[in-house]
Motif scaffolding. Structure first.
Motif, PDB file in Angstrom:
ATOM      1  N   ALA A 143      -4.846   3.680   1.461  1.00  0.00           N
ATOM      2  CA  ALA A 143      -6.105   4.141   2.048  1.00  0.00           C
ATOM      3  C   ALA A 143      -5.804   5.248   3.053  1.00  0.00           C
ATOM      4  O   ALA A 143      -4.698   5.320   3.593  1.00  0.00           O
ATOM      5  CB  ALA A 143      -6.809   2.977   2.739  1.00  0.00           C
ATOM      6  N   GLU A 180      -5.451   7.113   6.549  1.00  0.00           N
ATOM      7  CA  GLU A 180      -5.027   6.567   7.845  1.00  0.00           C
ATOM      8  C   GLU A 180      -6.235   6.038   8.603  1.00  0.00           C
ATOM      9  O   GLU A 180      -7.274   6.686   8.683  1.00  0.00           O
ATOM     10  CB  GLU A 180      -4.299   7.642   8.661  1.00  0.00           C
ATOM     11  N   GLY A 181      -6.099   4.813   9.117  1.00  0.00           N
ATOM     12  CA  GLY A 181      -7.187   4.178   9.853  1.00  0.00           C
ATOM     13  C   GLY A 181      -8.122   3.354   8.983  1.00  0.00           C
ATOM     14  O   GLY A 181      -8.991   2.659   9.496  1.00  0.00           O
ATOM     15  N   GLU A 182      -7.949   3.422   7.655  1.00  0.00           N
ATOM     16  CA  GLU A 182      -8.730   2.602   6.731  1.00  0.00           C
ATOM     17  C   GLU A 182      -7.789   1.593   6.088  1.00  0.00           C
ATOM     18  O   GLU A 182      -6.576   1.749   6.127  1.00  0.00           O
ATOM     19  CB  GLU A 182      -9.408   3.479   5.674  1.00  0.00           C
ATOM     20  N   TYR A 183      -8.386   0.541   5.489  1.00  0.00           N
ATOM     21  CA  TYR A 183      -7.579  -0.560   4.976  1.00  0.00           C
ATOM     22  C   TYR A 183      -8.023  -0.969   3.581  1.00  0.00           C
ATOM     23  O   TYR A 183      -9.199  -0.922   3.260  1.00  0.00           O
ATOM     24  CB  TYR A 183      -7.684  -1.770   5.929  1.00  0.00           C
ATOM     25  N   ASP A 221       0.836  -1.200   0.000  1.00  0.00           N
ATOM     26  CA  ASP A 221       0.000   0.000   0.000  1.00  0.00           C
ATOM     27  C   ASP A 221       0.873   1.253   0.000  1.00  0.00           C
ATOM     28  O   ASP A 221       1.678   1.458   0.900  1.00  0.00           O
ATOM     29  CB  ASP A 221      -0.931  -0.002   1.217  1.00  0.00           C
ATOM     30  N   ARG A 258      -1.839  11.239   2.795  1.00  0.00           N
ATOM     31  CA  ARG A 258      -2.009   9.823   3.146  1.00  0.00           C
ATOM     32  C   ARG A 258      -0.753   9.205   3.743  1.00  0.00           C
ATOM     33  O   ARG A 258      -0.728   8.007   4.000  1.00  0.00           O
ATOM     34  CB  ARG A 258      -2.456   9.026   1.926  1.00  0.00           C
ATOM     35  N   LEU A 308     -11.167  -2.180  -3.667  1.00  0.00           N
ATOM     36  CA  LEU A 308     -10.538  -1.063  -2.953  1.00  0.00           C
ATOM     37  C   LEU A 308      -9.067  -0.891  -3.348  1.00  0.00           C
ATOM     38  O   LEU A 308      -8.404   0.037  -2.890  1.00  0.00           O
ATOM     39  CB  LEU A 308     -10.633  -1.271  -1.437  1.00  0.00           C
ATOM     40  N   SER A 329      -8.770  -3.859   1.767  1.00  0.00           N
ATOM     41  CA  SER A 329      -9.076  -5.234   2.156  1.00  0.00           C
ATOM     42  C   SER A 329      -9.668  -6.080   1.030  1.00  0.00           C
ATOM     43  O   SER A 329      -9.755  -7.293   1.160  1.00  0.00           O
ATOM     44  CB  SER A 329     -10.069  -5.225   3.322  1.00  0.00           C
ATOM     45  N   LEU A 389     -11.082  -6.824  10.674  1.00  0.00           N
ATOM     46  CA  LEU A 389     -11.729  -6.099   9.577  1.00  0.00           C
ATOM     47  C   LEU A 389     -11.771  -6.902   8.282  1.00  0.00           C
ATOM     48  O   LEU A 389     -12.597  -6.645   7.422  1.00  0.00           O
ATOM     49  CB  LEU A 389     -11.013  -4.769   9.350  1.00  0.00           C
ATOM     50  N   TYR A 390     -10.869  -7.850   8.147  1.00  0.00           N
ATOM     51  CA  TYR A 390     -10.821  -8.769   7.021  1.00  0.00           C
ATOM     52  C   TYR A 390      -9.988  -9.972   7.432  1.00  0.00           C
ATOM     53  O   TYR A 390      -9.418  -9.990   8.512  1.00  0.00           O
ATOM     54  CB  TYR A 390     -10.299  -8.106   5.735  1.00  0.00           C
ATOM     55  N   GLY A 441      -5.162  -4.998   9.684  1.00  0.00           N
ATOM     56  CA  GLY A 441      -6.612  -5.131   9.620  1.00  0.00           C
ATOM     57  C   GLY A 441      -7.089  -6.538   9.907  1.00  0.00           C
ATOM     58  O   GLY A 441      -8.205  -6.739  10.397  1.00  0.00           O
TER      59      GLY A 441
END
Length: 191
Positions: free
Chosen positions: A25, A27-30, A18, A161, A36, A32, A70-71, A65
């Motif tokens: 993504a 920060e704090g998102e992934y 990434d 990002r 995406l 997955s 989250l995944y 994650g």
């Protein structure tokens, strides 16, 4: 742009995922799922050029994650399989994917530790850290490469990002580049 170091003799390139291969993504998102995953411009050609030059390419990526629920590891592996399919359509490939599914502080594979490199070398004993290079967009990528005794290239990402510590990663790296394609130019210039 820092470019004083020679990349002559590089036989293996380790890439973060990434921010190097795909758009990071926020920060704090992934990232997955495949929908995406947004490949950065020119990655297929850059990987093809490394492949043609006979340089092995491995992806080493922290995937926190998974630990956060989250995944799943299956999701990560599916995404990597889809990326490999996309690369094959462009006559390019990654020779292996290694990822850390753990949370911070509970393993030896989460960068900036070197466990992902060690996993790669266990499967590919020809890997020599002295002839390897780590390309990443965070301080943990650069620190991991340096701890293993590799040369390093920091990829400038989108400023909004970047992870905290990006300035330190930029300073620590042997070279700074704007993209994977530009980094490959540096690497192949000395071959």
């Amino acid at each position: 742009m820092k470019t004083a170091i020679s990349y002559r003799g590089i036989q293996t390139v380790f890439l973060d995922r990434d921010g190097v291969l795909n758009r990071k993504a926020p920060e704090g998102e992934y990232v997955s799922r495949w929908d995406l995953f947004h490949p950065l411009p020119g990655i297929e050609e850059a990987l093809h050029r490394l492949n043609v030059a006979g340089i092995a390419v491995y992806v080493v990526t922290n995937q926190r994650g998974v630990a956060l629920g989250l995944y799943t590891t299956r999701d990560v592996e599916h995404l990597h399989a889809r990326l490999q399919e996309d690369l094959r359509a462009h006559d390019a490939r990654v020779d292996g994917f290694f990822y850390c599914p753990h949370d911070k502080g509970v393993c030896d594979c989460r960068k900036p530790k070197t466990g992902l490199f060690e996993q790669a070398r266990a499967l590919h004993p020809e890997i020599d850290y002295a002839t390897s290079l780590m390309v990443g967009d965070s301080v943990s990528d650069i620190e991991a490469g340096q701890r293993a005794g590799m040369r390093t290239i920091f990829i400038e990402g989108e400023p909004e990002r970047q992870k905290p510590g990006a300035d330190r990663g930029r300073t620590l790296a042997d070279a700074v580049s704007t993209s994977l394609g530009a980094a490959v130019e540096l690497i192949l210039r000395d071959q």
